[in-house]
Design a protein around this motif. Structure first.
Motif, PDB file in Angstrom:
ATOM      1  N   THR A 119       1.576  -0.570   5.038  1.00 42.85           N
ATOM      2  CA  THR A 119       0.740   0.890   4.826  1.00 42.85           C
ATOM      3  C   THR A 119       0.066   0.103   3.405  1.00 42.85           C
ATOM      4  OG1 THR A 119       1.388   2.131   5.825  1.00 42.85           O
ATOM      5  CG2 THR A 119       0.366   2.453   3.700  1.00 42.85           C
ATOM      6  N   PRO A 120       0.753  -0.524   2.007  1.00 39.54           N
ATOM      7  CA  PRO A 120       0.127  -0.856   1.670  1.00 39.54           C
ATOM      8  C   PRO A 120      -0.992  -2.349   0.805  1.00 39.54           C
ATOM      9  CG  PRO A 120       2.371  -0.387   1.050  1.00 39.54           C
ATOM     10  CD  PRO A 120       2.298  -0.393   2.170  1.00 39.54           C
ATOM     11  N   VAL A 121      -0.334  -2.997   1.835  1.00 42.41           N
ATOM     12  CA  VAL A 121      -1.252  -4.259   2.209  1.00 42.41           C
ATOM     13  C   VAL A 121      -2.559  -3.655   3.006  1.00 42.41           C
ATOM     14  CG1 VAL A 121      -2.093  -6.427   3.101  1.00 42.41           C
ATOM     15  CG2 VAL A 121       0.786  -5.930   2.020  1.00 42.41           C
ATOM     16  N   ALA A 122      -2.424  -3.396   4.120  1.00 40.05           N
ATOM     17  CA  ALA A 122      -3.626  -2.664   4.696  1.00 40.05           C
ATOM     18  C   ALA A 122      -4.633  -2.085   3.717  1.00 40.05           C
ATOM     19  CB  ALA A 122      -3.670  -1.758   5.810  1.00 40.05           C
ATOM     20  N   LEU A 123      -4.043  -0.784   2.963  1.00 40.60           N
ATOM     21  CA  LEU A 123      -5.463   0.074   2.638  1.00 40.60           C
ATOM     22  C   LEU A 123      -5.831  -1.211   0.924  1.00 40.60           C
ATOM     23  CD1 LEU A 123      -3.255   3.163   1.725  1.00 40.60           C
ATOM     24  CD2 LEU A 123      -4.853   2.796   3.411  1.00 40.60           C
ATOM     25  N   LYS A 124      -4.551  -1.669   0.377  1.00 46.88           N
ATOM     26  CA  LYS A 124      -5.753  -2.910  -0.212  1.00 46.88           C
ATOM     27  C   LYS A 124      -6.631  -3.309   0.220  1.00 46.88           C
ATOM     28  CE  LYS A 124      -4.351  -6.811  -3.426  1.00 46.88           C
ATOM     29  NZ  LYS A 124      -3.126  -6.868  -4.106  1.00 46.88           N
ATOM     30  N   ALA A 125      -6.418  -4.648   1.783  1.00 49.26           N
ATOM     31  CA  ALA A 125      -7.340  -4.928   2.502  1.00 49.26           C
ATOM     32  C   ALA A 125      -9.052  -4.002   2.670  1.00 49.26           C
ATOM     33  CB  ALA A 125      -7.004  -5.838   4.020  1.00 49.26           C
ATOM     34  N   LEU A 126      -8.463  -3.011   3.337  1.00 51.48           N
ATOM     35  CA  LEU A 126      -9.524  -1.366   3.636  1.00 51.48           C
ATOM     36  C   LEU A 126     -10.389  -1.871   2.028  1.00 51.48           C
ATOM     37  CD1 LEU A 126      -7.512   0.335   5.622  1.00 51.48           C
ATOM     38  CD2 LEU A 126      -9.201  -1.417   7.014  1.00 51.48           C
ATOM     39  N   ARG A 127      -9.550  -1.416   1.410  1.00 57.53           N
ATOM     40  CA  ARG A 127     -10.484  -0.588   0.150  1.00 57.53           C
ATOM     41  C   ARG A 127     -11.728  -1.978   0.014  1.00 57.53           C
ATOM     42  NH1 ARG A 127      -5.600   1.448  -1.996  1.00 57.53           N
ATOM     43  NH2 ARG A 127      -4.825  -0.569  -2.738  1.00 57.53           N
ATOM     44  N   ARG A 128     -11.184  -3.879   0.140  1.00 56.41           N
ATOM     45  CA  ARG A 128     -12.172  -4.868   0.004  1.00 56.41           C
ATOM     46  C   ARG A 128     -12.504  -4.935   0.702  1.00 56.41           C
ATOM     47  NH1 ARG A 128      -7.747  -9.181  -2.832  1.00 56.41           N
ATOM     48  NH2 ARG A 128      -7.053  -8.219  -4.702  1.00 56.41           N
ATOM     49  N   LEU A 129     -12.544  -4.690   1.900  1.00 60.25           N
ATOM     50  CA  LEU A 129     -13.734  -4.838   3.059  1.00 60.25           C
ATOM     51  C   LEU A 129     -14.602  -4.223   3.701  1.00 60.25           C
ATOM     52  CD1 LEU A 129     -13.183  -3.717   6.089  1.00 60.25           C
ATOM     53  CD2 LEU A 129     -11.398  -5.044   5.509  1.00 60.25           C
ATOM     54  N   LEU A 130     -14.015  -2.698   2.546  1.00 57.62           N
ATOM     55  CA  LEU A 130     -14.915  -1.682   3.345  1.00 57.62           C
ATOM     56  C   LEU A 130     -16.464  -1.456   1.770  1.00 57.62           C
ATOM     57  CD1 LEU A 130     -13.051   0.849   4.564  1.00 57.62           C
ATOM     58  CD2 LEU A 130     -14.465  -0.710   5.809  1.00 57.62           C
TER      59      LEU A 130
END
Length: 144
Positions: free
Chosen positions: A29-40
């Motif tokens: 979860t933490p890694v996915a959210l960090k990546a999602l914030r950046r890509l979105l």
């Protein structure tokens, strides 16, 4: 006297995560959210669009984006995140310029999108649409 070269043993890949276990989801979860914030952010996605893509409310996305959410993503949400992260990576391998981040927001005549932007198509079609968009980009770059 010549030495015989032996190839290094192939690395054995670990099991493919299916995000079924709570412990696995908590780990990702933490890694996915960090990546999602950046890509979105790179794609210029609005908060409402981001919430729709991830399958959460706009309020929950706002907390996630701000780092004020302490939950664990569901199996469905992590699958969505994985598809979007893979699409982002594929686009950056395919395009060497800013097109990688513009592509999701551009109208597309491919039958998969039917004139919609990939972002709209993925929001409307859910996980199957996200996976198909990722597969299309992987095929365009010769990854299939």
């Amino acid at each position: 006297m010549s030495a015989t070269l032996h190839p290094a043993p192939a690395a054995t890949p670990g099991p493919i995560p299916n995000f079924a276990s709570e412990a696995e989801r908590a780990q990702f979860t933490p890694v996915a959210l960090k990546a999602l914030r950046r890509l979105l952010e790179a794609w210029g996605v609005t908060g409402h669009e981001a919430a729709t893509l991830l399958g959460v409310s706009a309020t929950t996305w706002d907390r996630m984006r701000a780092g004020r959410w302490s939950g664990t993503l569901s199996q469905d949400q992590l699958t969505r995140a994985s598809a979007l992260i893979g699409l982002y990576k594929g686009l950056h391998l395919l395009f060497a310029d800013g097109m990688a981040d513009r592509w999701p927001g551009l109208p597309n005549r491919n039958p998969l999108f039917g004139g919609r932007t990939p972002l709209v198509a993925m929001a409307e079609d859910g996980i199957p649409g996200m996976i198909e968009a990722r597969r299309l980009v992987d095929a365009m770059r010769g990854g299939l």
